[in-house]
Design a protein around this motif. Structure first.
Motif, mmCIF file in Angstrom:
data_model
loop_
_atom_site.group_PDB
_atom_site.id
_atom_site.type_symbol
_atom_site.label_atom_id
_atom_site.label_comp_id
_atom_site.label_asym_id
_atom_site.label_seq_id
_atom_site.Cartn_x
_atom_site.Cartn_y
_atom_site.Cartn_z
ATOM 1 N N ALA A 1 0.838 -1.206 0.000
ATOM 2 C CA ALA A 1 0.000 0.000 0.000
ATOM 3 C C ALA A 1 0.871 1.254 0.000
ATOM 4 C CB ALA A 1 -0.934 -0.010 1.210
ATOM 5 N N ILE A 2 1.955 1.236 0.770
ATOM 6 C CA ILE A 2 2.877 2.378 0.815
ATOM 7 C C ILE A 2 3.534 2.581 -0.545
ATOM 8 C CG2 ILE A 2 4.977 3.288 1.905
ATOM 9 C CD1 ILE A 2 4.094 1.487 4.390
ATOM 10 N N GLN A 3 3.943 1.491 -1.190
ATOM 11 C CA GLN A 3 4.488 1.599 -2.549
ATOM 12 C C GLN A 3 3.471 2.248 -3.487
ATOM 13 O OE1 GLN A 3 5.385 -2.621 -3.164
ATOM 14 N NE2 GLN A 3 7.535 -2.067 -3.507
ATOM 15 N N ASP A 4 2.209 1.864 -3.360
ATOM 16 C CA ASP A 4 1.159 2.397 -4.231
ATOM 17 C C ASP A 4 0.929 3.883 -3.978
ATOM 18 O OD1 ASP A 4 0.987 -0.196 -5.148
ATOM 19 O OD2 ASP A 4 -0.861 -0.658 -4.074
ATOM 20 N N ALA A 5 1.028 4.300 -2.710
ATOM 21 C CA ALA A 5 0.894 5.732 -2.395
ATOM 22 C C ALA A 5 2.058 6.519 -3.009
ATOM 23 C CB ALA A 5 0.833 5.937 -0.883
ATOM 24 N N HIS A 6 3.268 5.959 -2.938
ATOM 25 C CA HIS A 6 4.417 6.601 -3.586
ATOM 26 C C HIS A 6 4.169 6.745 -5.090
ATOM 27 C CE1 HIS A 6 7.742 7.270 -0.767
ATOM 28 N NE2 HIS A 6 7.317 6.205 -0.094
ATOM 29 N N ALA A 7 3.668 5.683 -5.706
ATOM 30 C CA ALA A 7 3.400 5.717 -7.147
ATOM 31 C C ALA A 7 2.381 6.809 -7.474
ATOM 32 C CB ALA A 7 2.906 4.353 -7.629
ATOM 33 N N ALA A 8 1.345 6.931 -6.662
ATOM 34 C CA ALA A 8 0.322 7.961 -6.889
ATOM 35 C C ALA A 8 0.930 9.357 -6.768
ATOM 36 C CB ALA A 8 -0.831 7.789 -5.903
ATOM 37 N N MET A 9 1.768 9.570 -5.762
ATOM 38 C CA MET A 9 2.388 10.884 -5.577
ATOM 39 C C MET A 9 3.351 11.210 -6.716
ATOM 40 S SD MET A 9 0.868 12.186 -3.033
ATOM 41 C CE MET A 9 1.835 13.691 -3.034
ATOM 42 N N ARG A 10 4.092 10.220 -7.202
ATOM 43 C CA ARG A 10 4.978 10.453 -8.362
ATOM 44 C C ARG A 10 4.148 10.847 -9.579
ATOM 45 N NH1 ARG A 10 7.278 5.574 -6.593
ATOM 46 N NH2 ARG A 10 6.457 4.488 -8.425
ATOM 47 N N TYR A 11 3.031 10.150 -9.776
ATOM 48 C CA TYR A 11 2.154 10.441 -10.911
ATOM 49 C C TYR A 11 1.593 11.866 -10.812
ATOM 50 C CZ TYR A 11 -1.810 10.317 -14.061
ATOM 51 O OH TYR A 11 -2.699 10.640 -15.067
ATOM 52 N N LEU A 12 1.089 12.221 -9.647
ATOM 53 C CA LEU A 12 0.502 13.553 -9.473
ATOM 54 C C LEU A 12 1.556 14.649 -9.612
ATOM 55 C CD1 LEU A 12 -1.906 12.633 -6.565
ATOM 56 C CD2 LEU A 12 -2.603 13.435 -8.850
#
Length: 195
Positions: free
Chosen positions: A96-107
């Protein structure tokens, strides 16, 4: 008590099945606002890492509220599901933490598209979502759970910054919204306090 067992068991069986959700997000923007750079607030749903969704009534209401105040508000999904063991729960939270990082990189990468001010980025959530947000800010590859570092799992879990997309954009979180969350390593909080 038999009644409690009947109520809890269906959720426990669901928890043991990993849910490979599409890593999607809903983006809420203010209406009638001509600003090109707005603060961003990313909210992550709770649900004990085995239920919940970015479309939950609470998430829609919160994001709509933040957008009405002039923020770009985002609700996102993340991978869920674990077996009933400490190691499995750690690995589930780590994903889940990896996925949050991915979302923040995308945004961050698409900040101009969404009108995001990269100097005013906030993240938070409730329960499992808050745990995810807090650990996204405070956890590093060095202090992540040992269960995600074991050689036989390296290819499966990888670094905090490798999952979800290939973007390399760096971001800085200005503040946390913590509703019933916790961190994996308390020393990291005192070393790097964040509002």
């Amino acid at each position: 008590d038999e009644g409690i067992a009947k109520a809890v068991l269906p959720y426990l069986f669901k928890a043991s099945a990993t849910k490979n959700l599409a890593l999607t997000m809903d983006v809420y923007t203010p209406r009638g606002d001509s600003l090109t750079k707005r603060p961003l607030v990313v909210l992550i749903h709770g649900g004990a890492f085995f239920f919940g969704d970015k479309h939950d009534k609470e998430m829609v209401a919160q994001c709509t509220h933040w957008a009405s105040l002039g923020y770009v508000a985002v609700s996102l999904n993340y991978r869920m599901g674990f077996e009933l063991s400490k190691v499995s729960i750690q690995r589930c939270g780590y994903k889940a933490i990896q996925d949050a990082h991915a979302a923040m990189r995308y945004l961050t990468h698409h900040a101009d598209r969404y009108g995001i001010d990269k100097e005013c980025m906030y993240i938070g959530g409730s329960s499992a979502g808050s745990i995810t947000a807090m650990n996204m800010v405070y956890m590093s590859n060095d202090n992540r759970p040992k269960s995600t570092k074991k050689k036989r799992f390296q290819g499966k879990y990888g670094s905090l910054y490798e999952s979800g997309n290939d973007l390399k954009d760096e971001f800085k979180i200005k503040g946390l919204i913590n509703m019933w969350g916790a961190v994996y390593e308390l020393d990291e909080v005192s070393a790097n306090p964040l509002p």
